[in-house]
Write a protein that holds these residues in place. Structure first.
Motif, PDB file in Angstrom:
ATOM      1  N   ALA A 180       0.820  -1.215   0.000  1.00 23.40           N
ATOM      2  CA  ALA A 180       0.000   0.000   0.000  1.00 23.40           C
ATOM      3  C   ALA A 180       0.853   1.263   0.000  1.00 23.40           C
ATOM      4  CB  ALA A 180      -0.944   0.003   1.207  1.00 23.40           C
ATOM      5  N   ALA A 181       1.985   1.216   0.697  1.00 21.00           N
ATOM      6  CA  ALA A 181       2.870   2.380   0.771  1.00 21.00           C
ATOM      7  C   ALA A 181       3.847   2.435  -0.400  1.00 21.00           C
ATOM      8  CB  ALA A 181       3.657   2.357   2.082  1.00 21.00           C
ATOM      9  N   GLY A 182       4.004   1.328  -1.111  1.00 23.71           N
ATOM     10  CA  GLY A 182       4.927   1.287  -2.232  1.00 23.71           C
ATOM     11  C   GLY A 182       6.374   1.066  -1.832  1.00 23.71           C
ATOM     12  N   ALA A 183       6.605   0.702  -0.557  1.00 26.58           N
ATOM     13  CA  ALA A 183       7.975   0.473  -0.085  1.00 26.58           C
ATOM     14  C   ALA A 183       7.951  -0.272   1.242  1.00 26.58           C
ATOM     15  CB  ALA A 183       8.715   1.792   0.090  1.00 26.58           C
ATOM     16  N   LYS A 184       9.005  -1.039   1.505  1.00 33.46           N
ATOM     17  CA  LYS A 184       9.140  -1.747   2.776  1.00 33.46           C
ATOM     18  C   LYS A 184       9.725  -0.860   3.870  1.00 33.46           C
ATOM     19  CE  LYS A 184       9.675  -6.316   0.767  1.00 33.46           C
ATOM     20  NZ  LYS A 184      10.508  -7.516   0.694  1.00 33.46           N
ATOM     21  N   HIS A 185      10.429   0.191   3.455  1.00 38.35           N
ATOM     22  CA  HIS A 185      11.052   1.130   4.388  1.00 38.35           C
ATOM     23  C   HIS A 185      10.613   2.533   3.997  1.00 38.35           C
ATOM     24  CE1 HIS A 185      13.804  -1.910   6.036  1.00 38.35           C
ATOM     25  NE2 HIS A 185      13.738  -2.419   4.817  1.00 38.35           N
ATOM     26  N   VAL A 186      10.003   3.251   4.953  1.00 39.32           N
ATOM     27  CA  VAL A 186       9.472   4.576   4.678  1.00 39.32           C
ATOM     28  C   VAL A 186      10.016   5.553   5.720  1.00 39.32           C
ATOM     29  CG1 VAL A 186       7.375   5.960   4.601  1.00 39.32           C
ATOM     30  CG2 VAL A 186       7.353   3.641   3.670  1.00 39.32           C
ATOM     31  N   ASP A 187      10.641   6.615   5.239  1.00 38.36           N
ATOM     32  CA  ASP A 187      11.161   7.650   6.129  1.00 38.36           C
ATOM     33  C   ASP A 187      10.104   8.710   6.380  1.00 38.36           C
ATOM     34  OD1 ASP A 187      13.804   6.675   6.462  1.00 38.36           O
ATOM     35  OD2 ASP A 187      14.350   7.467   4.497  1.00 38.36           O
ATOM     36  N   VAL A 188      10.031   9.171   7.637  1.00 36.32           N
ATOM     37  CA  VAL A 188       9.193  10.310   8.007  1.00 36.32           C
ATOM     38  C   VAL A 188      10.078  11.309   8.745  1.00 36.32           C
ATOM     39  CG1 VAL A 188       7.040   8.990   8.078  1.00 36.32           C
ATOM     40  CG2 VAL A 188       8.407   9.230  10.159  1.00 36.32           C
ATOM     41  N   GLU A 189       9.615  12.545   8.859  1.00 32.16           N
ATOM     42  CA  GLU A 189      10.436  13.597   9.441  1.00 32.16           C
ATOM     43  C   GLU A 189      10.458  13.601  10.967  1.00 32.16           C
ATOM     44  OE1 GLU A 189       9.806  17.436   7.763  1.00 32.16           O
ATOM     45  OE2 GLU A 189       9.793  16.642   5.723  1.00 32.16           O
ATOM     46  N   ALA A 190       9.710  12.736  11.621  1.00 31.05           N
ATOM     47  CA  ALA A 190       9.723  12.672  13.083  1.00 31.05           C
ATOM     48  C   ALA A 190      11.108  12.267  13.559  1.00 31.05           C
ATOM     49  CB  ALA A 190       8.688  11.666  13.580  1.00 31.05           C
ATOM     50  N   GLY A 191      11.482  12.746  14.734  1.00 29.93           N
ATOM     51  CA  GLY A 191      12.794  12.420  15.272  1.00 29.93           C
ATOM     52  C   GLY A 191      12.803  12.528  16.782  1.00 29.93           C
ATOM     53  N   THR A 192      13.971  12.628  17.336  1.00 31.05           N
ATOM     54  CA  THR A 192      14.148  12.695  18.782  1.00 31.05           C
ATOM     55  C   THR A 192      13.258  13.780  19.380  1.00 31.05           C
ATOM     56  OG1 THR A 192      16.427  11.951  18.556  1.00 31.05           O
ATOM     57  CG2 THR A 192      15.852  13.056  20.608  1.00 31.05           C
ATOM     58  N   GLY A 193      12.514  13.391  20.414  1.00 36.90           N
ATOM     59  CA  GLY A 193      11.632  14.323  21.098  1.00 36.90           C
ATOM     60  C   GLY A 193      10.211  14.320  20.578  1.00 36.90           C
ATOM     61  N   ASP A 194      10.005  13.862  19.333  1.00 37.34           N
ATOM     62  CA  ASP A 194       8.651  13.708  18.818  1.00 37.34           C
ATOM     63  C   ASP A 194       8.048  12.453  19.435  1.00 37.34           C
ATOM     64  OD1 ASP A 194       8.662  15.961  17.110  1.00 37.34           O
ATOM     65  OD2 ASP A 194       9.656  14.817  15.529  1.00 37.34           O
ATOM     66  N   THR A 195       6.763  12.258  19.230  1.00 36.16           N
ATOM     67  CA  THR A 195       6.112  11.072  19.777  1.00 36.16           C
ATOM     68  C   THR A 195       5.868  10.033  18.685  1.00 36.16           C
ATOM     69  OG1 THR A 195       3.862  11.874  19.384  1.00 36.16           O
ATOM     70  CG2 THR A 195       4.906  12.468  21.521  1.00 36.16           C
ATOM     71  N   LEU A 196       5.592   8.835  19.135  1.00 36.45           N
ATOM     72  CA  LEU A 196       5.230   7.763  18.223  1.00 36.45           C
ATOM     73  C   LEU A 196       3.998   8.171  17.419  1.00 36.45           C
ATOM     74  CD1 LEU A 196       5.645   4.894  17.214  1.00 36.45           C
ATOM     75  CD2 LEU A 196       4.365   4.086  19.201  1.00 36.45           C
ATOM     76  N   GLY A 197       3.063   8.852  18.066  1.00 32.88           N
ATOM     77  CA  GLY A 197       1.870   9.345  17.371  1.00 32.88           C
ATOM     78  C   GLY A 197       2.222  10.314  16.260  1.00 32.88           C
ATOM     79  N   GLY A 243       2.146   4.182  24.633  1.00 29.74           N
ATOM     80  CA  GLY A 243       1.330   4.162  23.429  1.00 29.74           C
ATOM     81  C   GLY A 243       1.796   5.203  22.437  1.00 29.74           C
ATOM     82  N   PHE A 244       0.858   5.919  21.844  1.00 30.42           N
ATOM     83  CA  PHE A 244       1.204   6.938  20.871  1.00 30.42           C
ATOM     84  C   PHE A 244       1.919   8.131  21.507  1.00 30.42           C
ATOM     85  CE2 PHE A 244      -2.155   5.013  18.077  1.00 30.42           C
ATOM     86  CZ  PHE A 244      -1.298   4.683  17.037  1.00 30.42           C
ATOM     87  N   ASP A 245       1.903   8.238  22.834  1.00 26.67           N
ATOM     88  CA  ASP A 245       2.610   9.319  23.529  1.00 26.67           C
ATOM     89  C   ASP A 245       4.075   8.964  23.820  1.00 26.67           C
ATOM     90  OD1 ASP A 245       0.393  11.013  23.577  1.00 26.67           O
ATOM     91  OD2 ASP A 245      -0.364  10.105  25.430  1.00 26.67           O
ATOM     92  N   THR A 246       4.508   7.772  23.427  1.00 21.88           N
ATOM     93  CA  THR A 246       5.893   7.355  23.626  1.00 21.88           C
ATOM     94  C   THR A 246       6.829   8.329  22.917  1.00 21.88           C
ATOM     95  OG1 THR A 246       5.224   5.029  23.758  1.00 21.88           O
ATOM     96  CG2 THR A 246       7.549   5.469  23.264  1.00 21.88           C
ATOM     97  N   VAL A 247       7.801   8.859  23.650  1.00 19.68           N
ATOM     98  CA  VAL A 247       8.756   9.814  23.083  1.00 19.68           C
ATOM     99  C   VAL A 247       9.854   9.048  22.337  1.00 19.68           C
ATOM    100  CG1 VAL A 247      10.407  11.655  23.615  1.00 19.68           C
ATOM    101  CG2 VAL A 247       8.252  11.504  24.878  1.00 19.68           C
ATOM    102  N   LEU A 248      10.173   9.525  21.147  1.00 21.44           N
ATOM    103  CA  LEU A 248      11.139   8.851  20.280  1.00 21.44           C
ATOM    104  C   LEU A 248      12.566   9.309  20.538  1.00 21.44           C
ATOM    105  CD1 LEU A 248       9.150   9.086  16.935  1.00 21.44           C
ATOM    106  CD2 LEU A 248       9.270   7.133  18.506  1.00 21.44           C
ATOM    107  N   GLU A 249      13.492   8.375  20.341  1.00 20.19           N
ATOM    108  CA  GLU A 249      14.929   8.636  20.382  1.00 20.19           C
ATOM    109  C   GLU A 249      15.476   8.459  18.964  1.00 20.19           C
ATOM    110  OE1 GLU A 249      16.533   9.639  23.101  1.00 20.19           O
ATOM    111  OE2 GLU A 249      14.742   9.472  24.347  1.00 20.19           O
ATOM    112  N   ALA A 250      16.667   8.937  18.718  1.00 22.64           N
ATOM    113  CA  ALA A 250      17.235   8.977  17.368  1.00 22.64           C
ATOM    114  C   ALA A 250      17.273   7.622  16.654  1.00 22.64           C
ATOM    115  CB  ALA A 250      18.640   9.578  17.412  1.00 22.64           C
TER     116      ALA A 250
END
Length: 95
Positions: free
Chosen positions: A12-29, A72-79
């Motif tokens: 559906a996404a057209g790829a097995k690996h998809v980059d998004v701009e979220a990073g350290t300090g953003d949430t999983l959501g 959950g979706f509030d989990t803070v992301l690391e690099a």
């Protein structure tokens, strides 16, 4: 941040690996919302009619379930976090 997608989700996404701009300090959501915005065909597969994650879809954060092991979706992301979406798993050997 990179999402790993499997089976029909990758199709559906057209790829097995998809980059998004979220990073350290953003949430999983944040990362999840970006994934769906950039690949809208995924939304019909992974969200139910109320806009919640379908029960049969598995979302993993660092190989664990963020809904039972984290915030959950509030989990803070690391690099170097690992994000993955799996459809229902079936198959195997029958005897």
């Amino acid at each position: 941040m990179e999402w790993r997608l499997f089976a029909n989700l990758a199709e559906a996404a057209g790829a097995k690996h998809v980059d998004v701009e979220a990073g350290t300090g953003d949430t999983l959501g944040d990362a999840f919302d970006q994934l769906l915005r950039e690949h809208p065909d995924l939304e019909a597969i992974v969200l139910d009619g109320a806009g919640e994650l379908e029960d049969h879809i598995r979302l993993l954060h660092n190989e664990g379930d963020p809904f039972s092991d984290g915030d959950g979706f509030d989990t803070v992301l690391e690099a170097d976090d690992d994000l993955a979406l799996f459809p229902p798993v079936s198959g195997g050997r029958h005897r």
